[in-house]
Write an enzyme that holds these catalytic residues in place. Structure first.
Site, short mmCIF file in Angstrom:
data_model
loop_
_atom_site.label_atom_id
_atom_site.label_comp_id
_atom_site.label_asym_id
_atom_site.label_seq_id
_atom_site.Cartn_x
_atom_site.Cartn_y
_atom_site.Cartn_z
N GLU A 280 0.83 -1.20 0.00
CA GLU A 280 0.00 0.00 0.00
C GLU A 280 0.87 1.26 0.00
O GLU A 280 0.56 2.25 -0.66
CB GLU A 280 -0.92 -0.01 1.23
N GLU A 283 2.06 1.69 -3.41
CA GLU A 283 0.95 2.15 -4.25
C GLU A 283 0.73 3.65 -4.04
O GLU A 283 0.54 4.41 -4.99
CB GLU A 283 -0.33 1.37 -3.91
N CYS A 305 -8.48 -2.24 4.01
CA CYS A 305 -8.34 -3.46 4.81
C CYS A 305 -9.57 -3.80 5.64
O CYS A 305 -9.57 -4.79 6.34
CB CYS A 305 -7.09 -3.40 5.69
N SER A 325 -7.48 1.77 -2.39
CA SER A 325 -6.26 1.01 -2.66
C SER A 325 -6.67 -0.35 -3.21
O SER A 325 -7.69 -0.92 -2.80
CB SER A 325 -5.48 0.83 -1.36
N LYS A 364 -15.68 -10.04 7.36
CA LYS A 364 -14.71 -10.89 6.69
C LYS A 364 -15.29 -12.25 6.33
O LYS A 364 -14.80 -12.93 5.45
CB LYS A 364 -13.44 -11.03 7.53
N GLU A 367 -16.48 -11.41 3.06
CA GLU A 367 -15.37 -11.11 2.15
C GLU A 367 -14.81 -12.38 1.49
O GLU A 367 -14.50 -12.38 0.30
CB GLU A 367 -14.26 -10.40 2.95
N GLU A 372 -13.82 -12.60 -6.42
CA GLU A 372 -12.47 -12.20 -6.81
C GLU A 372 -11.40 -12.68 -5.80
O GLU A 372 -10.21 -12.54 -6.06
CB GLU A 372 -12.39 -10.69 -7.05
N CYS A 521 -10.75 -2.24 14.61
CA CYS A 521 -11.00 -3.66 14.87
C CYS A 521 -11.08 -3.98 16.36
O CYS A 521 -11.64 -5.00 16.74
CB CYS A 521 -9.92 -4.51 14.25
#
Ligand code: SF4
Ligand code: SF4
Ligand code: SF4
Ligand code: FES
Ligand code: FES
Lengths: 601, 170
Positions: A280, A283, A305, A325, A364, A367, A372, A521
């Site tokens: 990241e 990037e 994230c 990102s 998650k 996710e 993908e 989190c």
């Protein structure tokens, strides 16, 4: 000094701040008043009447969570009348409740069950008709309205704190259910799966969708290599489930517990958090370079994230997805590497590997079902357990967590820097990125006390900081004198505010960190439920303590990350990274109108 | 083929779409008037139902977007009040009493015959939206059972064989 008010509770003279409710005054003075719907700082609705007390001079009993103290008030929390009334209220709720505690995952941590016990309910006196019974199973969250006590805490959280508004009361009277519009499933609306509603539900009406069964099955399968990884915030959450001090990291015990559960490899998602910083950070520098040298680049770049945040932005700002990102979230990166880099090391077919992520998160779970998140025909991660679920498995296996010895995570994906630890708290990803980016660009350490970027530390909703790059290394000439403006937010209300600015081209930010849950989190939808506001602060302190306790504080100094690059990935944003560690996003829209209609029915 | 026969069906389709467009435009206007007034949702829903006839999910989405409110909140209000409907309302609602007295004196026969004539079941409405059938409890006219209500009119001692004639009046 606030004005003080003198009251009497159960014969005890008490002086409390003006403006407090009776229940607050009682709590401060260690007097327990039962309650069910009330949740301090979040939900004050006065619906369940479980907190009724007798106030001298008042004709009726009063809901102590709603009524403010007044000078001279004389309160009896324990009179026969108050106790009887509370008991009857509780019995009425139970009369419309399945009462199958023995097979209910909430048994032992259920507020209704506790209440019934406290109030001394020993028999089911009232038998009533049972109200609406909807079982709504999504990849992340399971909603069982038969258990719902209509306390509406979830409504407050989803509407007033997250500002998403998926859950609201539908219908009226006995037919009332709390849910999305027109009996739609949570999977067909714009739910982010943040799970904040789950963390406040007092009963088993909102719960994570179970992953314990598939994980046991994989562990028991001799042909599977079962690899587990744990997210940063898990280590400051799980201790609470076993009576250990709230917020204190139990990293070593956690690793031991996972070994005793017979996982084959015990890895740390922290490793991939360090990796995320490499990808990241690179990037960001690539985008900044393009923007500063007259090229095309979308700024601000926004972190990716937090899958709850990602789903939210796909629904709410489908036109702004280029700001994200392209990095997968850390545990997805780690999963992808376990089934490639590590599989090659072991000489195992990735199909025989089962990756389990222990996460403070419900989003998650969704996710990992995204199409993908697959490489070479196998999903990156096979199952996500919440912290609560892992605690249940530890109990089921008869492991005495509190008294376990400490151990370490396994190589080669177990080593991590302190920068990875702070991914668990709002501001942490940004700070970790700045520690590395600043040092790469200038060759000097980030100029902040203890490496903490003070303006973005803490639980405020939106935090902003600026950082100027001076005397940069020759390779980064384009950054000389550049002032990066960064913003950090947690919770979806703050995310919406920042995105409204971004969509209008306002704010002037270059880099934004967003986490879907307020606080990050440490307060994720998969964490042990928070009993009061202090829990967040304690977990935050626990995270920073972990970070500061490590010699290794910066992601780019992690030896195992360096080895991964030299042996396998070759360079950040390189060909292999693109294939394994980066992803794309999906336009959804508020009503999923961008998705293909086949799912809508 | 004559010009006329070629055009006729096209025109009909056009009209229906045009009508829908006009209704939606009227609703958009209502939303525009009220969207910044707190507490005006009920007014908007009323107006929308008057214009559109009922409040299906698709229309609730339009209102949610226009009023900048969550869809679940709109549908919460719609489902709370009995006078909002999410399904099309018939021009005439037939309520068939199934209270004890009416049931004993042939309520079921009336129900069966009505379903036969209209080709719909209770809770449904005819394709032309002219009639719907509902079941009701005792209407308090047991002495003159069996009883049905069509809109606000009470019809007593109904003869199943004369139902068709009765319906023709609506
Ligand atoms: S939600 Fe609580 S009271 Fe209800 S069945 Fe489960 S444990 Fe028992
Ligand atoms: S998961 Fe989050 S967005 Fe979805 S209903 Fe719960 S609080 Fe709302
Ligand atoms: S789902 Fe849970 S939090 Fe929401 S109203 Fe029902 S019991 Fe309360
Ligand atoms: S706790 Fe006070 S009314 Fe529910
Ligand atoms: S039973 Fe039909 S009117 Fe009473």
């Amino acid at each position: 000094m606030a004005n003080m008010v003198n009251i009497t509770i159960n014969g005890k003279a008490i002086s409390v701040e003006e403006g407090k409710t009776i229940i607050q005054a009682a709590k401060e003075n260690n007097i327990y008043i039962p309650s069910l719907c009330y949740l301090e700082g979040i939900h004050q609705y006065g619906g369940c009447r479980m907190c009724m007390v007798e106030v001298e001079g008042a004709r009726t009993l009063m809901a102590s969570c709603m009524v403010k103290v007044k000078e001279g008030m004389v309160i009896h929390t324990n009179s026969a009348r108050a106790r009887h009334a509370r008991k009857v209220m509780c019995e009425l709720i139970l009369s419309n409740h399945p009462q199958d505690c023995l097979s209910c995952p909430r048994s032992g941590s259920c507020e209704l069950q506790d209440l019934a016990k406290t109030l001394g309910i020993t028999e089911a006196r009232f038998k009533g008709e049972k109200s609406v019974d909807i079982l709504d199973i999504t990849p992340a969250i399971t909603r069982d309205t038969s258990k719902c006590v209509l306390c509406r805490r979830c409504v407050s959280v989803c509407n007033m704190i997250q500002h998403v508004g998926v859950l609201n009361p539908q219908n009226r009277g006995f037919k009332t259910v709390i849910g999305p519009a027109m009996d739609l499933s949570m999977k067909d609306v714009d739910c982010s799966y943040c799970g904040q509603c789950v963390t406040v539900c007092p009963v088993n009406a909102l719960q994570e969708t179970d992953a314990i069964q598939p994980v046991w099955k994989a562990i028991n399968d001799p042909n599977k290599r079962v690899v587990v990884q744990v997210a940063p915030a898990v280590r400051v959450g799980i201790g609470q489930e076993f009576g250990l001090p709230v917020g204190k990291a139990t990293t070593g015990k956690l690793a031991t517990a996972l070994k005793e559960l017979l996982f084959d490899d015990i890895f740390d998602t922290n490793f991939a958090a360090d990796l995320t910083i490499m990808e990241e950070g690179t990037e960001f520098l690539t985008r900044a370079k393009a923007a500063l040298t007259g090229g095309n680049a979308v700024l601000p770049m926004i972190t990716s994230c937090s899958p709850g945040w990602i789903k939210f932005v796909e629904h709410t700002f489908p036109e702004e997805l280029d700001h994200l990102s392209t990095c997968k979230s850390p545990h997805m990166m780690e999963g992808a590497l376990i089934k490639s880099y590590y599989a090659e090391k072991l000489g195992i077919d990735p199909k025989d590997i089962f990756v389990v992520s222990v996460m403070p998160c419900t989003a998650k779970k969704f996710e990992i079902t995204r199409p993908e998140m697959v490489n070479n025909g196998v999903p990156n991660v096979d199952a996500v357990l919440t912290v609560r679920e892992l605690a249940r498995m530890i109990r089921e296996a008869g492991i005495d967590f509190a008294n376990l010895p400490e151990s370490d995570f396994d190589a080669p994906m177990g080593l991590s820097s302190g920068a990875a630890d702070i991914f668990g708290v709002t501001g942490g990803v940004m700070e970790a990125a700045l520690r590395t980016v600043y040092e790469l660009v200038t060759g000097r350490e980030l100029p902040f006390d203890k490496l903490h970027v003070a303006p973005i530390v803490g639980l405020e909703q939106i935090k902003v900081a600026e950082l100027t790059f001076e005397n940069v290394l020759p390779a980064y000439k384009f950054l000389e004198g550049f002032t990066a403006k960064v913003a950090v937010t947690s919770g979806l209300e703050g995310a919406r505010k920042l995105m409204e600015q971004v969509a209008k081209g306002e704010g002037g930010y270059h880099f934004i960190e967003v986490m879907g849950c307020p606080g990050g989190c440490i307060a994720g939808g998969g964490q042990p439920r928070m009993t009061d506001k202090k829990v967040k602060e304690l977990r935050m302190a626990g995270i920073y303590e972990e970070d500061e306790g490590k010699k290794l504080r910066k992601s780019h100094e992690n030896k195992d990350i360096q080895a991964l690059y030299s042996q396998y990935l070759l360079e950040p944003l390189g060909h292999k990274s693109h294939e394994l560690l980066h992803t794309t996003y999906t336009k959804r829209g508020e009503f999923n109108e961008y998705l293909h209609t086949e799912q809508a029915e | 083929m004559s010009e006329e026969t070629k055009k006729a069906p096209v025109r009909e389709v056009y009209d229906e779409a045009e009508e829908e467009r006009q209704k939606m435009a009227a609703i958009a206007e209502v939303i525009d008037t009220y969207k910044d007034q707190p507490g005006s949702l009920i007014k908007v829903l009323h107006a929308a139902q008057n214009i559109y006839g009922y409040l299906p999910l698709s229309l609730q989405k339009v209102i949610a977007e226009g009023m900048n409110m969550p869809l679940s909140m709109i549908s919460g209000v719609v489902s709370f009040y009995a006078f909002f409907s999410t399904t099309p309302k018939a021009d005439n609602t037939i309520k068939v009493c199934m209270g004890t007295a009416c049931y004993v004196r042939g309520g079921q026969k009336i129900m069966d015959r009505l379903q036969e004539i209209l080709g719909i079941k209770p809770g449904e409405l005819t394709e032309d939206r002219k009639f719907s059938i509902e079941v009701t409890r005792c209407l308090g006219a047991c002495g003159l059972a069996p009883v049905i209500m069509i809109n606000d009119d009470v019809h007593q001692q109904v003869n199943p064989d004369k139902l068709e004639k009765l319906l023709a009046k609506y």
